[in-house]
Structures are given as structure tokens and as C-alpha cells.
Design a protein around this motif. Structure first.
Motif, mmCIF file in Angstrom:
data_model
loop_
_atom_site.group_PDB
_atom_site.id
_atom_site.type_symbol
_atom_site.label_atom_id
_atom_site.label_comp_id
_atom_site.label_asym_id
_atom_site.label_seq_id
_atom_site.Cartn_x
_atom_site.Cartn_y
_atom_site.Cartn_z
ATOM 1 N N GLY A 60 0.740 -1.211 0.064
ATOM 2 C CA GLY A 60 0.165 -0.063 0.067
ATOM 3 C C GLY A 60 0.697 1.415 0.139
ATOM 4 N N VAL A 61 1.689 1.221 0.610
ATOM 5 C CA VAL A 61 2.818 2.373 0.835
ATOM 6 C C VAL A 61 3.586 2.545 -0.397
ATOM 7 N N ILE A 62 4.038 1.628 -0.958
ATOM 8 C CA ILE A 62 4.831 1.663 -2.488
ATOM 9 C C ILE A 62 4.057 2.124 -3.610
ATOM 10 N N LEU A 63 2.773 1.338 -3.319
ATOM 11 C CA LEU A 63 1.791 1.987 -4.594
ATOM 12 C C LEU A 63 1.118 3.175 -4.369
ATOM 13 N N GLY A 64 1.120 3.728 -3.162
ATOM 14 C CA GLY A 64 0.665 5.012 -2.836
ATOM 15 C C GLY A 64 1.544 5.925 -3.103
ATOM 16 N N LEU A 65 2.876 5.706 -3.040
ATOM 17 C CA LEU A 65 4.007 6.806 -3.405
ATOM 18 C C LEU A 65 3.936 6.808 -4.872
ATOM 19 N N CYS A 66 3.882 5.655 -5.528
ATOM 20 C CA CYS A 66 4.146 5.650 -6.992
ATOM 21 C C CYS A 66 2.825 6.498 -7.647
ATOM 22 N N MET A 67 1.598 6.180 -7.051
ATOM 23 C CA MET A 67 0.344 7.060 -7.695
ATOM 24 C C MET A 67 0.405 8.343 -7.486
ATOM 25 N N GLY A 68 1.145 8.653 -6.250
ATOM 26 C CA GLY A 68 1.060 10.424 -5.687
ATOM 27 C C GLY A 68 2.245 10.866 -6.655
ATOM 28 N N LEU A 69 3.519 10.441 -6.927
ATOM 29 C CA LEU A 69 4.334 10.877 -7.543
ATOM 30 C C LEU A 69 4.032 10.862 -9.239
ATOM 31 N N TYR A 70 3.427 9.969 -9.807
ATOM 32 C CA TYR A 70 3.401 9.850 -11.292
ATOM 33 C C TYR A 70 1.845 9.618 -11.605
ATOM 34 N N ALA A 71 1.530 10.879 -12.269
ATOM 35 C CA ALA A 71 -0.161 11.032 -12.499
ATOM 36 C C ALA A 71 -0.494 9.814 -13.478
ATOM 37 N N PRO A 72 0.308 9.510 -14.692
ATOM 38 C CA PRO A 72 -0.144 8.201 -15.332
ATOM 39 C C PRO A 72 -0.649 7.031 -14.543
ATOM 40 N N ILE A 73 0.150 6.713 -13.509
ATOM 41 C CA ILE A 73 -0.051 5.631 -12.770
ATOM 42 C C ILE A 73 -1.361 5.982 -11.734
ATOM 43 N N ARG A 74 -1.366 7.064 -11.264
ATOM 44 C CA ARG A 74 -2.484 7.515 -10.701
ATOM 45 C C ARG A 74 -3.755 7.333 -11.466
ATOM 46 N N HIS A 75 -3.809 8.052 -12.601
ATOM 47 C CA HIS A 75 -4.904 7.865 -13.445
ATOM 48 C C HIS A 75 -5.332 6.521 -13.927
ATOM 49 N N PHE A 76 -4.438 5.734 -13.925
ATOM 50 C CA PHE A 76 -4.582 4.407 -14.454
ATOM 51 C C PHE A 76 -5.081 3.503 -13.333
ATOM 52 N N PHE B 115 -4.999 -2.724 2.808
ATOM 53 C CA PHE B 115 -4.286 -1.907 1.876
ATOM 54 C C PHE B 115 -4.954 -0.879 1.402
ATOM 55 N N PHE B 116 -6.332 -0.799 1.530
ATOM 56 C CA PHE B 116 -7.006 0.551 0.810
ATOM 57 C C PHE B 116 -6.780 1.641 1.528
ATOM 58 N N PRO B 117 -6.993 1.683 2.888
ATOM 59 C CA PRO B 117 -6.756 2.876 3.581
ATOM 60 C C PRO B 117 -5.349 3.490 3.687
ATOM 61 N N VAL B 118 -4.537 2.242 3.358
ATOM 62 C CA VAL B 118 -2.924 2.874 3.465
ATOM 63 C C VAL B 118 -2.818 3.552 2.266
ATOM 64 N N VAL B 119 -3.249 2.736 1.075
ATOM 65 C CA VAL B 119 -2.660 3.284 -0.219
ATOM 66 C C VAL B 119 -3.407 4.743 -0.594
ATOM 67 N N ILE B 120 -4.687 4.791 -0.244
ATOM 68 C CA ILE B 120 -5.487 6.209 -0.435
ATOM 69 C C ILE B 120 -4.817 7.195 0.376
ATOM 70 N N ASN B 121 -4.494 7.024 1.666
ATOM 71 C CA ASN B 121 -3.954 8.032 2.466
ATOM 72 C C ASN B 121 -2.472 8.500 2.218
ATOM 73 N N THR B 122 -1.837 7.134 1.560
ATOM 74 C CA THR B 122 -0.287 7.876 1.151
ATOM 75 C C THR B 122 -0.508 8.715 -0.280
ATOM 76 N N VAL B 123 -1.405 8.363 -1.181
ATOM 77 C CA VAL B 123 -1.616 9.146 -2.253
ATOM 78 C C VAL B 123 -1.878 10.602 -1.962
ATOM 79 N N ALA B 124 -2.993 10.523 -0.799
ATOM 80 C CA ALA B 124 -3.264 11.951 -0.554
ATOM 81 C C ALA B 124 -2.040 12.714 0.268
ATOM 82 N N GLY B 125 -1.307 11.902 0.706
ATOM 83 C CA GLY B 125 -0.169 12.550 1.595
ATOM 84 C C GLY B 125 0.946 13.024 0.388
ATOM 85 N N VAL B 126 1.081 12.429 -0.595
ATOM 86 C CA VAL B 126 1.901 12.766 -1.641
ATOM 87 C C VAL B 126 1.503 14.041 -2.479
ATOM 88 N N ILE B 127 0.178 13.862 -2.647
ATOM 89 C CA ILE B 127 -0.307 15.023 -3.573
ATOM 90 C C ILE B 127 -0.293 16.478 -2.636
#
Length: 268
Positions: free
Chosen positions: A95-111, A151-163
Motif C-alpha cells: 500500500g505504501v509503495i503503490l501509494g507513493l508511485c501513484m502520488g508521484l506519477y500522474a499516469p499511474i494514478r489515473h490508471f 491495503f486500501f486505507p493505506v494506499v489512499i492516505n499515502t496518495v493523498a499525502g504525496v499530493i
């Protein structure tokens, strides 16, 4: 006419005041569960509530000691804790790894965002039949069930943190030609840490809820299994022992995570 107060004396008084407030808060924290237990004991012994369904705390404590002495309780606790920690790590790390990737890279986030948003509302326990078909009825299915709920609360909060990281930090890193490793470890990870820890805090609470339900539905051991079988046999004192244990572990895990948060984020 009194002169100005000594700054050192004022500082001491302020420190004493803060310590007094801290001790009062600690006292309230300790007294609230004791007060609840005393009220419960009184109501049960006086007959105001049915002791068959709500046995007094003294009887529950006696049953707890018996289960400890027999070794049965340690057996269920060890199995449940293993499942919780294994599933928690299996859900948090990806969740942390994927959240960081989604937060840093917009194509991964939108996909990936539509997939995550579509799967997140589905309760993990609703997917338990599919998980059992894929992984069987052994330990793996329990661990995967917990991991999916964490997994889901971790990935969503990580994305929000990066953004939420201010763009100036990203711009500075780009100007200094920071590599991907530096972006992850020195920009994204520290910046997302407050949100990430909140997601992990939510995840640990969900993990406890999930393990109890999973052990009730497809296990032959664990605290959830103890609660369910005790209820089925109308051994309500054993059932309450299991319920209180889950509450205790939830409180301890919450304290540990908040302590970690204070260490990692002292400014908060």
C-alpha cells in the motif's frame, strides 16, 4: 506594590501546571474503564441486568485465569497475533509503495485510481468465499483477508499525502536533479508520512475487525473462533474474555502507533 515575577519561577509554575494537567488526564483515562467495570459488576450482582447474558467482571476474570492456566488462551492469542501481523505487513508495504508511485506519477494514478475506487467499497469479508477458493482454508486465506482490508486505507492516505506536498519541494528536487530514489526517500516518503500514518492507524483497527470475522467464518483457532464457539455453546464468560482481548489489543496497537507517530513526527 509587587515587582515583576521572576521568569524562572514563572517557568516552574507553568511546568507544574502542565504536569498537573497531564496527571489529571492520565487519571481520567485510567478511571473510565474502572468505573465501567464497577457499574457492570453492581448491575450484574444486583440483578438489574441478567447475569446469564452479562456475567459480572469478577466471573470473567476468573474464567480468564482458567483459560490462561490451561494454555488454551495463549494458543488462540498466538495464532491471531501471527495472522494480524502477517496480514498487516502484507497490506501496508504494498500500500505504501503503490501509494507513493501513484502520488508521484500522474499516469499511474489515473490508471489505477478507478480500480482502487471500484474495489474499495467492497467489504473484504464479502470476498472471503473467493479468497477461500483461491487460497484454501489454511492460514494464507486469513492473512490475505486481513491484507486486503488494510491495503486500501493505506494506499489512499499515502496518495493523498504525496499530493499534498507543496510543489516547491518537488521543484527544488528537480532543479538539483534528484534521482528517483531521492524522490521516494527524501521527498515523497517524509512528505506523505502524516497521512500515511493515519492510514496505518485506520488499517490496524480494520485488521482487528477483519480477523475476528474471518476466524468466525473459516477457522478452527484464534480469538474470533473462541468468541464464536463460546457463543454457540452459550459459554458467555469465555465469549466476553475474547471480546475484551480484542478491545485490549486494539488499544495497545493504537498506543504503539501513536507513540511511533510522536517519534517520527515530533512537530505534530
Amino acid at each position: 506594590m509587587k515587582g515583576p515575577k521572576n521568569p524562572i519561577e514563572m517557568e516552574k509554575q507553568e511546568w507544574r501546571k502542565q504536569q498537573g494537567q497531564k496527571r489529571f488526564k492520565t487519571w481520567l483515562t485510567v478511571c473510565s474503564p474502572i468505573f465501567l467495570l464497577l457499574v457492570w459488576q453492581f448491575l450484574s450482582q444486583s440483578g438489574l441486568i441478567d447475569a446469564r447474558f452479562f456475567p459480572p467482571p469478577t466471573a470473567i476474570i476468573s474464567t480468564f485465569i482458567d483459560l490462561i492456566t490451561s494454555g488454551e488462551l495463549f494458543y488462540h492469542i498466538n495464532i491471531s497475533l501471527f495472522r494480524i501481523f502477517a496480514g498487516f505487513l502484507l497490506g501496508v508495504i504494498p500500500g505504501v509503495i503503490l501509494g507513493l508511485c501513484m502520488g508521484l506519477y500522474a499516469p499511474i494514478r489515473h490508471f489505477l485510481s478507478p480500480l482502487i475506487m471500484a474495489l474499495m467499497p467492497i467489504p473484504t469479508l464479502a470476498l472471503l468465499p473467493i479468497i477461500l477458493i483461491i487460497f484454501g482454508i489454511g492460514e494464507v486465506s486469513k492473512v490475505v483477508t486481513i491484507a486486503g482490508s488494510v491495503f486500501f486505507p493505506v494506499v489512499i492516505n499515502t496518495v493523498a499525502g504525496v499530493i499534498s506536498i507543496e510543489s516547491i519541494y518537488l521543484d527544488v528536487a528537480k532543479n538539483y536533479e534528484a534521482g528517483k530514489k531521492d524522490f521516494f526517500l527524501k521527498i515523497a516518503l517524509p512528505g506523505a508520512l502524516p497521512f500515511m500514518l493515519e492510514g496505518i492507524q485506520m488499517g490496524q483497527a480494520i485488521a482487528l475487525l477483519t480477523i475476528v470475522a474471518a476466524e468466525m467464518m473459516g477457522a478452527k483457532s484464534g480469538i474470533g473462533y473462541l468468541i464464536w464457539t463460546s457463543y454457540g455453546a452459550f459459554l458467555l464468560k469465555e465469549m466476553f474474555v475474547g471480546l475484551i482481548l480484542i478491545s485490549f489489543f486494539g488499544y495497545i496497537f493504537s498506543l504503539l502507533l501513536r507513540g511511533l507517530q510522536r517519534k517520527l513526527l515530533p512537530w505534530r
